[in-house]
Motif scaffolding. Sequence first.
Motif, mmCIF file in Angstrom:
data_model
loop_
_atom_site.group_PDB
_atom_site.id
_atom_site.type_symbol
_atom_site.label_atom_id
_atom_site.label_comp_id
_atom_site.label_asym_id
_atom_site.label_seq_id
_atom_site.Cartn_x
_atom_site.Cartn_y
_atom_site.Cartn_z
ATOM 1 N N PRO A 273 0.735 -1.238 -0.006
ATOM 2 C CA PRO A 273 -0.148 -0.120 -0.088
ATOM 3 C C PRO A 273 0.840 1.353 -0.003
ATOM 4 O O PRO A 273 1.906 1.239 0.427
ATOM 5 N N ALA A 274 0.431 2.202 -0.748
ATOM 6 C CA ALA A 274 1.221 3.352 -0.751
ATOM 7 C C ALA A 274 0.165 4.554 -0.639
ATOM 8 O O ALA A 274 -1.000 4.286 -1.024
ATOM 9 N N THR A 275 0.512 5.780 -0.631
ATOM 10 C CA THR A 275 -0.195 6.873 -0.638
ATOM 11 C C THR A 275 -0.838 7.319 -2.239
ATOM 12 O O THR A 275 -0.112 7.286 -3.062
ATOM 13 N N PRO A 276 -2.188 7.222 -2.381
ATOM 14 C CA PRO A 276 -3.072 7.503 -3.813
ATOM 15 C C PRO A 276 -2.304 8.862 -4.191
ATOM 16 O O PRO A 276 -2.142 10.092 -3.454
ATOM 17 N N VAL A 277 -2.326 8.963 -5.428
ATOM 18 C CA VAL A 277 -1.925 9.991 -6.265
ATOM 19 C C VAL A 277 -2.658 10.201 -7.368
ATOM 20 O O VAL A 277 -3.413 9.139 -7.910
ATOM 21 N N VAL A 278 -2.840 11.381 -8.038
ATOM 22 C CA VAL A 278 -3.760 11.943 -9.096
ATOM 23 C C VAL A 278 -2.939 12.439 -10.085
ATOM 24 O O VAL A 278 -2.230 13.706 -9.832
ATOM 25 N N PRO A 279 -2.648 11.994 -11.383
ATOM 26 C CA PRO A 279 -1.996 12.818 -12.316
ATOM 27 C C PRO A 279 -2.495 14.109 -12.648
ATOM 28 O O PRO A 279 -3.849 14.440 -12.593
ATOM 29 N N ILE A 280 -1.695 15.255 -12.593
ATOM 30 C CA ILE A 280 -2.428 16.538 -12.814
ATOM 31 C C ILE A 280 -2.546 16.811 -14.343
ATOM 32 O O ILE A 280 -1.402 17.012 -14.815
ATOM 33 N N ARG A 281 -3.725 17.079 -14.516
ATOM 34 C CA ARG A 281 -3.998 17.669 -15.751
ATOM 35 C C ARG A 281 -4.923 19.047 -15.678
ATOM 36 O O ARG A 281 -4.672 19.941 -16.697
ATOM 37 N N THR A 282 -5.472 19.029 -14.508
ATOM 38 C CA THR A 282 -6.106 20.791 -14.528
ATOM 39 C C THR A 282 -5.890 20.934 -12.922
ATOM 40 O O THR A 282 -5.198 20.184 -12.049
ATOM 41 N N ALA A 283 -6.297 22.171 -12.773
ATOM 42 C CA ALA A 283 -6.230 22.944 -11.202
ATOM 43 C C ALA A 283 -6.973 21.779 -10.218
ATOM 44 O O ALA A 283 -6.347 22.009 -9.130
ATOM 45 N N ARG A 284 -8.235 21.499 -10.476
ATOM 46 C CA ARG A 284 -8.839 20.247 -9.610
ATOM 47 C C ARG A 284 -7.936 19.230 -9.305
ATOM 48 O O ARG A 284 -7.973 18.830 -8.120
ATOM 49 N N ASP A 285 -7.343 18.832 -10.320
ATOM 50 C CA ASP A 285 -6.249 17.566 -9.793
ATOM 51 C C ASP A 285 -5.221 17.898 -9.019
ATOM 52 O O ASP A 285 -5.011 17.283 -8.029
ATOM 53 N N ALA A 286 -4.850 19.075 -9.030
ATOM 54 C CA ALA A 286 -3.827 19.744 -8.160
ATOM 55 C C ALA A 286 -4.250 19.807 -6.717
ATOM 56 O O ALA A 286 -3.614 19.518 -5.866
ATOM 57 N N VAL A 287 -5.493 20.397 -6.693
ATOM 58 C CA VAL A 287 -6.205 20.146 -5.285
ATOM 59 C C VAL A 287 -6.256 19.075 -4.723
ATOM 60 O O VAL A 287 -5.789 18.968 -3.571
ATOM 61 N N THR A 288 -6.725 18.106 -5.554
ATOM 62 C CA THR A 288 -6.716 16.772 -5.048
ATOM 63 C C THR A 288 -5.542 16.067 -4.460
ATOM 64 O O THR A 288 -5.388 15.357 -3.322
ATOM 65 N N ALA A 289 -4.431 16.479 -5.367
ATOM 66 C CA ALA A 289 -2.871 15.727 -4.996
ATOM 67 C C ALA A 289 -2.819 16.290 -3.676
ATOM 68 O O ALA A 289 -2.191 15.716 -2.703
ATOM 69 N N ALA A 290 -3.024 17.828 -3.391
ATOM 70 C CA ALA A 290 -2.621 18.528 -2.111
ATOM 71 C C ALA A 290 -3.233 17.937 -1.181
ATOM 72 O O ALA A 290 -2.866 17.762 0.178
ATOM 73 N N VAL A 291 -4.529 17.740 -1.328
ATOM 74 C CA VAL A 291 -5.565 17.182 -0.125
ATOM 75 C C VAL A 291 -5.244 15.902 0.248
ATOM 76 O O VAL A 291 -5.118 15.435 1.570
ATOM 77 N N LEU A 292 -4.755 14.956 -0.692
ATOM 78 C CA LEU A 292 -4.413 13.651 -0.676
ATOM 79 C C LEU A 292 -2.998 13.749 0.361
ATOM 80 O O LEU A 292 -2.861 12.715 1.382
ATOM 81 N N TYR A 293 -2.253 14.440 0.208
ATOM 82 C CA TYR A 293 -0.960 14.754 0.793
ATOM 83 C C TYR A 293 -1.212 15.068 2.215
ATOM 84 O O TYR A 293 -0.670 14.476 3.190
ATOM 85 N N LEU A 294 -2.068 16.042 2.483
ATOM 86 C CA LEU A 294 -2.437 16.663 3.699
ATOM 87 C C LEU A 294 -3.074 15.641 4.671
ATOM 88 O O LEU A 294 -2.839 15.410 5.739
ATOM 89 N N ARG A 295 -3.982 14.697 3.834
ATOM 90 C CA ARG A 295 -4.619 13.704 4.542
ATOM 91 C C ARG A 295 -3.445 12.647 5.126
ATOM 92 O O ARG A 295 -3.574 12.080 6.164
ATOM 93 N N ARG A 296 -2.318 12.265 4.286
ATOM 94 C CA ARG A 296 -1.448 11.499 4.542
ATOM 95 C C ARG A 296 -0.550 11.888 6.017
ATOM 96 O O ARG A 296 -0.262 11.321 6.778
ATOM 97 N N LEU A 297 -0.439 13.126 6.132
ATOM 98 C CA LEU A 297 -0.107 13.972 6.958
ATOM 99 C C LEU A 297 -0.973 13.954 8.217
ATOM 100 O O LEU A 297 -0.248 14.291 9.578
#
Length: 223
Positions: A99-123
Amino acid sequence: MPESVPVRCPDCRRSHRYTAPAYPCACGAPVAAPLDPDRAPGPVGQRSWREEWVSVRCGSCGLRGEWPHPELGCPCGTVLRIPVAGEEAAVPAGRPRRPATPVVPIRTARDAVTAAVLYLRRLGHEDIRRADQRPTSGIGLAGRGVLAALDPSSRPAAPRDVECLWLTAMTESAACLYFSLSGYTDEARARADTLDVPLFRLDLTGVPRPVNAAADALDADAD
């Protein structure tokens, strides 16, 4: 393959066929939310941060992550939220992986928000929402005891961006960190080092890469 269900818009009565989008888990397997064909979709009214996400489990590695809730935009202008079966989804099981932290390929600004939120939840910050106070540029994210700035633009973050984030966090007695898609100017990095602000650069795979020592230390604590 992701499933599809028939969808009828309650406003204009148009019929659609909706296929659940699949997002890549960190293990590489596609993950799609299980749709509930027995429940009618409802129009999206006033949005709340909690309703924007759905919990989905990867069938290959078993990791559960938070992904955007399935939605369909009808040509009449109505946005429909597609019902999801239960709280978790499983994709066809493949070769077991760690298992590892999920990631989202960034194509849009919303993808970037999702990636940041996932990392903050990892923290450990589960209550992430849009910040009440918008940063000097980009998007503000906030949780209990933490404040983050995300700049999805094509320009490197400047010293003023870092300083404003730090000042706002000090006012709210919160920790802070900065995410940028285009990196930072040398002056911004120097200012962040002085203020001990962790800087991360989001690459197009959706992985936040530490840029300074403060970010390295924070990233190590998250492992």
